[in-house]
Design a protein around this motif. Structure first.
Motif, PDB file in Angstrom:
ATOM      1  N   UNK A 145       0.781  -1.065   0.496  1.00  0.00           N
ATOM      2  CA  UNK A 145      -0.348   0.022   0.190  1.00  0.00           C
ATOM      3  C   UNK A 145       0.630   1.347  -0.113  1.00  0.00           C
ATOM      4  N   UNK A 146       2.629   1.461   0.135  1.00  0.00           N
ATOM      5  CA  UNK A 146       3.046   1.853   0.215  1.00  0.00           C
ATOM      6  C   UNK A 146       3.577   2.651  -1.260  1.00  0.00           C
ATOM      7  N   UNK A 147       3.471   2.259  -1.674  1.00  0.00           N
ATOM      8  CA  UNK A 147       3.636   2.608  -3.456  1.00  0.00           C
ATOM      9  C   UNK A 147       1.931   3.710  -4.048  1.00  0.00           C
ATOM     10  N   UNK A 148       2.859   4.806  -4.365  1.00  0.00           N
ATOM     11  CA  UNK A 148       1.721   5.548  -4.512  1.00  0.00           C
ATOM     12  C   UNK A 148       1.951   5.471  -5.869  1.00  0.00           C
ATOM     13  N   UNK A 149       3.214   4.717  -6.395  1.00  0.00           N
ATOM     14  CA  UNK A 149       2.933   4.692  -8.524  1.00  0.00           C
ATOM     15  C   UNK A 149       2.284   4.168  -8.788  1.00  0.00           C
ATOM     16  N   UNK A 150       1.946   3.123  -8.105  1.00  0.00           N
ATOM     17  CA  UNK A 150       1.275   1.596  -9.025  1.00  0.00           C
ATOM     18  C   UNK A 150      -0.403   2.221  -8.190  1.00  0.00           C
ATOM     19  N   UNK A 183      -1.351   4.696  -8.405  1.00  0.00           N
ATOM     20  CA  UNK A 183      -1.678   6.254  -9.263  1.00  0.00           C
ATOM     21  C   UNK A 183      -1.787   5.549 -10.039  1.00  0.00           C
ATOM     22  N   UNK A 184      -1.276   4.754 -11.184  1.00  0.00           N
ATOM     23  CA  UNK A 184      -1.078   4.175 -12.138  1.00  0.00           C
ATOM     24  C   UNK A 184      -2.719   3.186 -12.130  1.00  0.00           C
ATOM     25  N   UNK A 185      -2.737   2.627 -11.016  1.00  0.00           N
ATOM     26  CA  UNK A 185      -3.868   1.383 -11.443  1.00  0.00           C
ATOM     27  C   UNK A 185      -5.512   2.735 -11.347  1.00  0.00           C
ATOM     28  N   UNK A 186      -5.301   3.505 -10.883  1.00  0.00           N
ATOM     29  CA  UNK A 186      -5.782   4.322 -10.689  1.00  0.00           C
ATOM     30  C   UNK A 186      -6.334   4.865 -12.056  1.00  0.00           C
ATOM     31  N   UNK A 242      -5.869   8.824  -4.104  1.00  0.00           N
ATOM     32  CA  UNK A 242      -5.774   8.708  -5.947  1.00  0.00           C
ATOM     33  C   UNK A 242      -5.378  10.638  -6.095  1.00  0.00           C
ATOM     34  N   UNK A 243      -6.567  11.025  -5.916  1.00  0.00           N
ATOM     35  CA  UNK A 243      -6.897  12.512  -6.377  1.00  0.00           C
ATOM     36  C   UNK A 243      -5.366  13.309  -5.544  1.00  0.00           C
ATOM     37  N   UNK A 244      -4.821  13.424  -4.124  1.00  0.00           N
ATOM     38  CA  UNK A 244      -3.781  13.050  -2.886  1.00  0.00           C
ATOM     39  C   UNK A 244      -2.563  13.136  -3.774  1.00  0.00           C
ATOM     40  N   UNK A 245      -2.144  11.566  -3.910  1.00  0.00           N
ATOM     41  CA  UNK A 245      -1.139  11.796  -5.638  1.00  0.00           C
ATOM     42  C   UNK A 245      -1.257  12.437  -6.457  1.00  0.00           C
TER      43      UNK A 245
END
Length: 370
Positions: A46-51, A53-56, A259-262
């Motif tokens: 869950x700490x991976x913001x990259x995944x 965002x890309x999945x979202x 996701x909006x925060x990222x």
């Protein structure tokens, strides 16, 4: 009548987010839907913001990894895909006779099989919820073939499609997972069963949201895993308890940054438009989103090889695994660890530095005795 979304009024937050994610994905790109396998992998890290965002955003990570020069080396082969579809068709043939036999029901006519067809995933999810409620109120057996379930993930909706859901006369709902790997002498490969359990836990979590709005309904925390028996094509079933996986999935998905925060934290110009951007542009955009690489990503994320290369180039200790990273405390790079081990850097009073130096001394002593 004036348009409430005209130039003088702000857009609702969800509309703005969808527009932003579409821009990140690329105007011409078709969004890739989140499935249970992807959600299980996302919940595991869950700490991976990259995944997240890309999945979202529905970015095609396989195409993105290929454009970056680090194509994914895993995935289901075409043969395995066809074999899985053929086995599922056999299990569900003749009104689901084989599946119902595994549930102890010999007469398929006693089981209701509702039509779940509707327009779009939202319509199918609503139709599924209605069918579940109707069967529960009627206190009858029902078999839902490929129902559609909705789950909110970090502020973005995900639509999930389990193989089947069975409604029992007592109001229980049971998830059915159909897999093509064999069940030999009553047991299957532990790693494959574990992956199936993590995937099924996502379905159970989504079902619980519907059950909470349905009087008399409950979701079984044991799923029915159906696989070929031994080396034949005869279906066999095993009940798999997913309470542990469900607890982990619920906790980890709750930890995901919205996701909006990222997206709001990204610099201008970031895009993941695989068709319209060069590899250099895409690499810069990917690097703009923080990641949390771990060796376990290699079996579940299409961008794992790219992230591993970047992690190695930076010398980050994450490349050695989560357990090693946790043991090294404030030492964040391999260079820092080696310098501390040689006595060239680090606070001697730091327990981590002391342990590293002690380990280096023991290694040197062992090598000297050879």
């Amino acid at each position: 009548m004036s348009d409430s979304l005209g130039s003088g009024a702000p857009r609702p937050p969800q509309t703005t987010l969808r527009h932003r994610l579409a821009e990140l994905r690329g105007a011409a790109a078709v969004p890739r839907p989140l499935d249970a396998r992807a959600l299980a992998a996302l919940a595991a890290n869950p700490g991976c913001r990259r995944r997240a965002l890309l999945d979202g955003a529905g970015v095609d990570k396989t195409a993105l990894a290929s454009k970056l020069g680090s194509p994914a080396a895993f995935g289901q082969s075409q043969f395995a895909f066809m074999r899985g579809n053929a086995f599922e068709a056999k299990v569900k043939a003749d009104g689901g006779r084989e599946l119902l036999r595994l549930l102890g029901i010999e007469e398929p006519g006693a089981v209701r099989v509702p039509d779940l067809a509707a327009a779009g995933p939202q319509g199918r999810a609503a139709r599924t919820a209605l069918a579940l409620r109707e069967a529960t109120v009627a206190r009858e057996w029902a078999l839902l073939d490929h129902p559609m379930l909705a789950l909110d993930v970090a502020g973005s909706p995900a639509y999930l499609e389990p193989d089947a859901v069975v409604v029992h006369p007592d109001g229980r709902w049971t998830v059915v997972e159909i897999k093509s790997f064999p069940m030999i002498d009553g047991s299957a490969d532990a790693s494959k069963v574990g992956a199936a359990a993590r995937q099924a836990a996502v379905y159970v979590l989504a079902l619980e949201r519907v059950a909470a709005l349905t009087d008399g309904a409950s979701v079984a925390h044991a799923v029915l895993l159906v696989c070929p028996k031994d080396f034949s094509n005869l279906p066999a079933a095993s009940v798999v308890d997913v309470r542990k996986q469900l607890s982990v999935t619920r906790r980890q998905l709750a930890r995901l940054t919205r996701i909006e925060e990222i997206a709001d934290a990204l610099p201008d110009g970031v895009t993941f438009d695989v068709e319209g951007c060069s590899a250099e542009q895409l690499a810069a955009s990917v690097e703009a989103v923080p990641h949390a690489y771990a060796p376990e990503c290699l079996s579940s994320c299409e961008l794992a090889f790219h992230c591993r290369e970047r992690t190695r180039l930076s010398g980050a200790v994450e490349a050695l695994g989560r357990s090693v990273r946790g043991e090294l405390g404030g030492l964040t790079t391999i260079g820092e660890v080696l310098a501390a081990a040689r006595g060239e850097a680090g606070d001697p009073d730091d327990p981590t530095v002391h342990a590293v130096r002690r380990a280096a001394a023991l290694r040197a002593e062992a090598l000297a005795c050879r």
